[in-house]
Design a protein around this motif. Structure first.
Motif, PDB file in Angstrom:
ATOM      1  N   VAL A 170      44.822  30.963  40.885  1.00 18.67           N
ATOM      2  CA  VAL A 170      44.388  32.329  40.605  1.00 18.67           C
ATOM      3  C   VAL A 170      43.061  32.564  41.308  1.00 18.67           C
ATOM      4  CG1 VAL A 170      43.726  33.969  38.823  1.00 18.67           C
ATOM      5  CG2 VAL A 170      45.583  32.366  38.390  1.00 18.67           C
ATOM      6  N   ASP A 171      42.995  33.635  42.094  1.00 16.00           N
ATOM      7  CA  ASP A 171      41.783  33.963  42.835  1.00 16.00           C
ATOM      8  C   ASP A 171      40.756  34.571  41.881  1.00 16.00           C
ATOM      9  OD1 ASP A 171      40.688  34.540  45.770  1.00 16.00           O
ATOM     10  OD2 ASP A 171      40.226  36.259  44.492  1.00 16.00           O
ATOM     11  N   ALA A 172      39.560  33.969  41.833  1.00 13.67           N
ATOM     12  CA  ALA A 172      38.537  34.420  40.891  1.00 13.67           C
ATOM     13  C   ALA A 172      38.086  35.842  41.197  1.00 13.67           C
ATOM     14  CB  ALA A 172      37.341  33.466  40.923  1.00 13.67           C
ATOM     15  N   THR A 173      37.937  36.176  42.484  1.00 13.86           N
ATOM     16  CA  THR A 173      37.531  37.533  42.857  1.00 13.86           C
ATOM     17  C   THR A 173      38.592  38.543  42.433  1.00 13.86           C
ATOM     18  OG1 THR A 173      36.311  36.663  44.751  1.00 13.86           O
ATOM     19  CG2 THR A 173      36.828  39.009  44.766  1.00 13.86           C
ATOM     20  N   GLY A 174      39.860  38.185  42.578  1.00 11.98           N
ATOM     21  CA  GLY A 174      40.938  39.072  42.143  1.00 11.98           C
ATOM     22  C   GLY A 174      40.904  39.318  40.648  1.00 11.98           C
ATOM     23  N   VAL A 175      40.574  38.283  39.880  1.00 14.19           N
ATOM     24  CA  VAL A 175      40.469  38.438  38.430  1.00 14.19           C
ATOM     25  C   VAL A 175      39.346  39.407  38.077  1.00 14.19           C
ATOM     26  CG1 VAL A 175      39.894  37.229  36.288  1.00 14.19           C
ATOM     27  CG2 VAL A 175      41.483  36.195  37.916  1.00 14.19           C
ATOM     28  N   VAL A 176      38.198  39.267  38.740  1.00 13.92           N
ATOM     29  CA  VAL A 176      37.060  40.157  38.478  1.00 13.92           C
ATOM     30  C   VAL A 176      37.407  41.591  38.847  1.00 13.92           C
ATOM     31  CG1 VAL A 176      34.688  40.693  39.138  1.00 13.92           C
ATOM     32  CG2 VAL A 176      35.358  38.320  38.733  1.00 13.92           C
ATOM     33  N   LEU A 177      38.081  41.782  39.969  1.00 11.70           N
ATOM     34  CA  LEU A 177      38.462  43.130  40.391  1.00 11.70           C
ATOM     35  C   LEU A 177      39.457  43.756  39.413  1.00 11.70           C
ATOM     36  CD1 LEU A 177      38.830  42.540  44.231  1.00 11.70           C
ATOM     37  CD2 LEU A 177      37.116  43.978  43.111  1.00 11.70           C
ATOM     38  N   ALA A 178      40.410  42.967  38.930  1.00 14.57           N
ATOM     39  CA  ALA A 178      41.375  43.485  37.958  1.00 14.57           C
ATOM     40  C   ALA A 178      40.683  43.858  36.651  1.00 14.57           C
ATOM     41  CB  ALA A 178      42.475  42.456  37.711  1.00 14.57           C
ATOM     42  N   ALA A 179      39.736  43.019  36.212  1.00 19.74           N
ATOM     43  CA  ALA A 179      38.985  43.348  35.003  1.00 19.74           C
ATOM     44  C   ALA A 179      38.143  44.606  35.205  1.00 19.74           C
ATOM     45  CB  ALA A 179      38.092  42.173  34.606  1.00 19.74           C
ATOM     46  N   PHE A 180      37.605  44.781  36.407  1.00 19.62           N
ATOM     47  CA  PHE A 180      36.852  46.000  36.721  1.00 19.62           C
ATOM     48  C   PHE A 180      37.766  47.227  36.629  1.00 19.62           C
ATOM     49  CE2 PHE A 180      35.516  49.135  39.951  1.00 19.62           C
ATOM     50  CZ  PHE A 180      34.274  49.483  39.433  1.00 19.62           C
ATOM     51  N   ALA A 181      39.013  47.089  37.078  1.00 19.73           N
ATOM     52  CA  ALA A 181      39.972  48.187  36.951  1.00 19.73           C
ATOM     53  C   ALA A 181      40.218  48.519  35.490  1.00 19.73           C
ATOM     54  CB  ALA A 181      41.283  47.819  37.653  1.00 19.73           C
ATOM     55  N   GLY A 182      40.356  47.486  34.654  1.00 16.55           N
ATOM     56  CA  GLY A 182      40.535  47.728  33.220  1.00 16.55           C
ATOM     57  C   GLY A 182      39.334  48.406  32.597  1.00 16.55           C
ATOM     58  N   LEU A 183      38.128  48.007  33.016  1.00 18.23           N
ATOM     59  CA  LEU A 183      36.904  48.644  32.531  1.00 18.23           C
ATOM     60  C   LEU A 183      36.849  50.112  32.957  1.00 18.23           C
ATOM     61  CD1 LEU A 183      34.083  48.460  31.209  1.00 18.23           C
ATOM     62  CD2 LEU A 183      33.207  47.640  33.409  1.00 18.23           C
ATOM     63  N   SER A 184      37.245  50.387  34.186  1.00 22.74           N
ATOM     64  CA  SER A 184      37.242  51.770  34.676  1.00 22.74           C
ATOM     65  C   SER A 184      38.207  52.632  33.871  1.00 22.74           C
ATOM     66  CB  SER A 184      37.623  51.800  36.162  1.00 22.74           C
ATOM     67  OG  SER A 184      36.697  51.070  36.932  1.00 22.74           O
ATOM     68  N   TYR A 185      39.405  52.108  33.625  1.00 21.44           N
ATOM     69  CA  TYR A 185      40.397  52.833  32.831  1.00 21.44           C
ATOM     70  C   TYR A 185      39.859  53.112  31.430  1.00 21.44           C
ATOM     71  CZ  TYR A 185      44.760  53.487  30.172  1.00 21.44           C
ATOM     72  OH  TYR A 185      45.732  53.944  29.329  1.00 21.44           O
ATOM     73  N   ALA A 186      39.224  52.101  30.834  1.00 18.25           N
ATOM     74  CA  ALA A 186      38.648  52.287  29.498  1.00 18.25           C
ATOM     75  C   ALA A 186      37.560  53.352  29.524  1.00 18.25           C
ATOM     76  CB  ALA A 186      38.068  50.959  29.005  1.00 18.25           C
ATOM     77  N   ALA A 187      36.724  53.349  30.566  1.00 15.44           N
ATOM     78  CA  ALA A 187      35.606  54.287  30.642  1.00 15.44           C
ATOM     79  C   ALA A 187      36.086  55.729  30.736  1.00 15.44           C
ATOM     80  CB  ALA A 187      34.710  53.938  31.826  1.00 15.44           C
ATOM     81  N   TYR A 188      37.034  56.017  31.647  1.00 16.50           N
ATOM     82  CA  TYR A 188      37.430  57.423  31.772  1.00 16.50           C
ATOM     83  C   TYR A 188      38.311  57.871  30.614  1.00 16.50           C
ATOM     84  CZ  TYR A 188      41.965  56.322  34.163  1.00 16.50           C
ATOM     85  OH  TYR A 188      43.226  55.882  34.506  1.00 16.50           O
TER      86      TYR A 188
END
Length: 317
Positions: A170-188
């Motif tokens: 599992v690519d660590a950067t990919g995990v961080v980017l996916a979590a950032f997407a989840g954070l963005s979805y939660a924010a809006y």
């Protein structure tokens, strides 16, 4: 002040509390998840060589402009709302852009399955935490139980092949980017829900946020290769993603946020993974392992726990 001869008025029992109508809240949110679940199947039909980020950007630009231009309240909202609410709209628009910026690169780095689980699974957790920090209410025990069950079911459903076939890198950067997407979805989701709860039209709030996001992401689209959009297949894919999974879906999502908290809404949209899995089997000939089908059942149980109304509580006199 009453005297000794005053006869006290009879005490009336408090009326029973009616359960919330699921047609106003959970059903539109689940319908949104149904439409979002077609995204993967539709995007897989794009012409060869079409960039994943370009597909997402095209859908957001067209769908966001449709949401903004088709709704009078969306065009009026930036002028009629307060200064603080304008800043909330800006934050919401930036968060909308953050989802595709995080999710599509995550898919290319760590795969569709892992990126989907992390983005969708982290969103309810982020929503609960952000809502608590913003003093929009502490998550209930029922929400926590249902969310934990649904997230586990979603992970088992999507990661079934990896779980049965051995561990994969599992690519660590990919995990961080996916979590950032989840954070963005939660924010809006939280921003949209807050503005809607303040009395603004749900279609206007969604239209204003997505219209702003469309303008922000437009340069990303124009700087890339857009020749694939001119093909019949490319145009059909973009129209489906823009009209069905953006315009119509977020109209339903906004209506659901008027009657459902953002915490509950982001958990219910975990149903998107179930829809995507079933469509993959029905339309693309994919196969689900027994582990994945078990995860689908667990996910359905968690969503049912959250979507079904609670029993009315009668207060005794």
């Amino acid at each position: 002040m009453p005297n000794r001869t005053t006869v006290p008025a009879p005490t009336r029992p408090a009326p029973a509390v009616r359960p919330a109508n699921p047609l106003n809240g959970p059903v539109p949110i689940l319908a949104t998840a149904l439409l979002w679940g077609t995204t993967g199947t539709a995007s897989s039909l794009a012409p060869a060589g079409a960039p994943a980020a370009g597909i997402g950007a095209a859908a957001l630009v067209l769908g966001g402009l449709l949401l903004f231009l088709s709704t009078r309240s969306a065009r009026a909202l930036p002028r009629t709302c307060s200064r603080r609410e304008r800043w909330l709209l800006v934050v919401g628009a930036v968060a909308v852009v953050g989802y595709p910026i995080g999710f599509y690169p995550a898919v290319s780095r760590t795969g569709v399955a892992v990126a989907t689980v992390i983005a969708l699974g982290s969103a309810p957790v982020f929503t609960g935490l952000l809502g608590w920090l913003a003093r929009q209410g502490r998550p209930t025990g029922r929400w926590a139980c249902a969310t934990a069950t649904a997230v586990v079911g979603c992970a088992v459903l999507v990661l079934g092949p990896e779980l049965t076939g051995g561990a994969t890198a599992v690519d660590a950067t990919g995990v961080v980017l996916a979590a950032f997407a989840g954070l963005s979805y939660a924010a809006y989701s939280l921003v949209g829900g807050k503005l809607i709860m303040r009395g603004h039209p749900s279609a206007g709030v969604m239209g204003a946020m997505f219209g702003g996001a469309a303008l922000l992401v437009l340069p990303v689209l124009l700087l890339g290769d857009v020749r694939w959009i001119g093909t019949a297949r490319g145009a059909a894919v973009v129209l489906h993603l823009a009209v069905i999974t953006t315009f119509l879906a977020y109209r339903l999502f906004g209506h659901g946020l008027r009657h459902t908290s953002a915490q509950t809404a982001t958990t219910l949209t975990l149903a998107e993974s179930a829809v995507a899995a079933v469509l993959g089997v029905a339309a693309l000939g994919e196969r689900l392992s027994a582990v994945s089908w078990s995860g689908l059942a667990v996910l359905a149980a968690g969503l049912a726990l959250l979507a079904l109304p609670t029993r009315p509580v009668r207060h005794r006199a």
